[in-house]
Design a protein around this motif. Structure first.
Motif, PDB file in Angstrom:
ATOM      1  N   UNK A   1       6.185  20.122   6.936  1.00  0.00           N
ATOM      2  CA  UNK A   1       6.134  21.570   6.498  1.00  0.00           C
ATOM      3  C   UNK A   1       4.333  21.213   6.955  1.00  0.00           C
ATOM      4  N   UNK A   2       3.605  21.290   7.790  1.00  0.00           N
ATOM      5  CA  UNK A   2       2.548  21.208   8.156  1.00  0.00           C
ATOM      6  C   UNK A   2       1.461  22.212   8.008  1.00  0.00           C
ATOM      7  N   UNK A   3       1.914  22.988   8.399  1.00  0.00           N
ATOM      8  CA  UNK A   3       1.398  24.406   7.785  1.00  0.00           C
ATOM      9  C   UNK A   3       2.527  25.116   7.267  1.00  0.00           C
ATOM     10  N   UNK A   4       1.557  25.912   5.733  1.00  0.00           N
ATOM     11  CA  UNK A   4       2.381  26.685   4.917  1.00  0.00           C
ATOM     12  C   UNK A   4       2.710  28.230   5.137  1.00  0.00           C
ATOM     13  N   UNK A   5       3.128  28.857   6.039  1.00  0.00           N
ATOM     14  CA  UNK A   5       2.883  30.354   6.415  1.00  0.00           C
ATOM     15  C   UNK A   5       3.332  31.321   5.240  1.00  0.00           C
ATOM     16  N   UNK A   6       1.805  32.610   4.723  1.00  0.00           N
ATOM     17  CA  UNK A   6       2.886  33.325   4.182  1.00  0.00           C
ATOM     18  C   UNK A   6       1.990  34.703   4.312  1.00  0.00           C
ATOM     19  N   UNK A   7       2.892  35.498   4.236  1.00  0.00           N
ATOM     20  CA  UNK A   7       2.719  37.244   4.833  1.00  0.00           C
ATOM     21  C   UNK A   7       1.855  37.404   4.190  1.00  0.00           C
ATOM     22  N   UNK A   8       1.162  38.488   4.021  1.00  0.00           N
ATOM     23  CA  UNK A   8       0.372  39.724   3.129  1.00  0.00           C
ATOM     24  C   UNK A   8       0.169  40.640   3.667  1.00  0.00           C
ATOM     25  N   UNK A   9       0.432  42.088   2.772  1.00  0.00           N
ATOM     26  CA  UNK A   9      -0.714  42.941   2.909  1.00  0.00           C
ATOM     27  C   UNK A   9      -1.107  44.135   2.044  1.00  0.00           C
TER      28      UNK A   9
ATOM     29  N   UNK B   1       4.083  29.637  16.862  1.00  0.00           N
ATOM     30  CA  UNK B   1       3.024  28.194  16.933  1.00  0.00           C
ATOM     31  C   UNK B   1       2.982  27.337  15.748  1.00  0.00           C
ATOM     32  N   UNK B   2       3.028  27.899  14.763  1.00  0.00           N
ATOM     33  CA  UNK B   2       2.798  27.113  13.811  1.00  0.00           C
ATOM     34  C   UNK B   2       3.936  26.675  13.484  1.00  0.00           C
ATOM     35  N   UNK B   3       4.736  27.176  13.573  1.00  0.00           N
ATOM     36  CA  UNK B   3       6.505  27.118  13.568  1.00  0.00           C
ATOM     37  C   UNK B   3       6.455  25.756  14.608  1.00  0.00           C
ATOM     38  N   UNK B   4       6.290  25.762  15.129  1.00  0.00           N
ATOM     39  CA  UNK B   4       6.992  25.106  16.400  1.00  0.00           C
ATOM     40  C   UNK B   4       5.694  23.567  15.856  1.00  0.00           C
ATOM     41  N   UNK B   5       4.545  24.204  15.256  1.00  0.00           N
ATOM     42  CA  UNK B   5       3.752  22.536  15.397  1.00  0.00           C
ATOM     43  C   UNK B   5       4.517  22.107  13.495  1.00  0.00           C
ATOM     44  N   UNK B   6       5.141  23.096  12.752  1.00  0.00           N
ATOM     45  CA  UNK B   6       6.257  22.424  11.917  1.00  0.00           C
ATOM     46  C   UNK B   6       7.473  21.495  12.067  1.00  0.00           C
TER      47      UNK B   6
ATOM     48  N   UNK C   1       0.722  -1.143  -0.184  1.00  0.00           N
ATOM     49  CA  UNK C   1       0.184   0.115   0.372  1.00  0.00           C
ATOM     50  C   UNK C   1       0.521   0.968   0.377  1.00  0.00           C
ATOM     51  N   UNK C   2       0.128   2.441  -0.895  1.00  0.00           N
ATOM     52  CA  UNK C   2       1.414   3.540  -1.023  1.00  0.00           C
ATOM     53  C   UNK C   2       1.102   3.692   0.455  1.00  0.00           C
ATOM     54  N   UNK C   3       2.004   5.017   1.166  1.00  0.00           N
ATOM     55  CA  UNK C   3       1.507   6.109   1.666  1.00  0.00           C
ATOM     56  C   UNK C   3       1.309   7.051   0.627  1.00  0.00           C
ATOM     57  N   UNK C   4       0.757   8.121   1.159  1.00  0.00           N
ATOM     58  CA  UNK C   4      -0.074   9.628   0.778  1.00  0.00           C
ATOM     59  C   UNK C   4       0.321  10.236   1.545  1.00  0.00           C
ATOM     60  N   UNK C   5       1.127  11.227   0.497  1.00  0.00           N
ATOM     61  CA  UNK C   5       1.552  12.590   0.845  1.00  0.00           C
ATOM     62  C   UNK C   5       0.856  13.498   1.882  1.00  0.00           C
ATOM     63  N   UNK C   6       2.184  13.837   2.564  1.00  0.00           N
ATOM     64  CA  UNK C   6       1.082  14.343   3.193  1.00  0.00           C
ATOM     65  C   UNK C   6       0.755  16.232   3.263  1.00  0.00           C
ATOM     66  N   UNK C   7      -0.336  16.674   3.055  1.00  0.00           N
ATOM     67  CA  UNK C   7      -0.784  17.722   2.449  1.00  0.00           C
ATOM     68  C   UNK C   7      -0.882  18.577   3.766  1.00  0.00           C
ATOM     69  N   UNK C   8       0.000  19.938   3.107  1.00  0.00           N
ATOM     70  CA  UNK C   8       0.053  21.060   4.084  1.00  0.00           C
ATOM     71  C   UNK C   8      -0.734  22.254   3.902  1.00  0.00           C
ATOM     72  N   UNK C   9      -1.207  22.916   5.501  1.00  0.00           N
ATOM     73  CA  UNK C   9      -2.105  24.011   5.575  1.00  0.00           C
ATOM     74  C   UNK C   9      -1.859  24.932   5.020  1.00  0.00           C
ATOM     75  N   UNK C  10      -2.231  25.649   3.739  1.00  0.00           N
ATOM     76  CA  UNK C  10      -1.620  26.923   3.448  1.00  0.00           C
ATOM     77  C   UNK C  10      -2.588  28.061   4.064  1.00  0.00           C
TER      78      UNK C  10
END
Length: 66
Positions: free
Chosen positions: A41-49, A30-35, A1-10
């Protein structure tokens, strides 16, 4: 059985002028520590303005915003 690729949360942070650094950094860290604990990379963080730079409540600019 193939392991599914774990997706990150944007996660998008919308950085507004006069943002309190603690409000932004507390959640981002907190998100960086979770990763770190997950070892991936569970959480893929982007900074927008509205603009590419925003002054914080302390007067320090946050730059390179998307």
């Amino acid at each position: 059985m193939k392991a599914e690729k774990e997706a990150s949360v944007r996660v998008h942070f919308i950085v507004l002028p006069q943002v309190y650094l603690l409000d932004l950094a507390g959640v981002a860290d907190a998100l960086r520590n979770a990763n770190r604990v997950a070892g991936r990379t569970v959480f893929d963080v982007e900074y927008n303005g509205v603009e590419s730079s925003a002054p914080t409540s302390l007067g320090l600019p946050l730059t390179d915003l998307k």
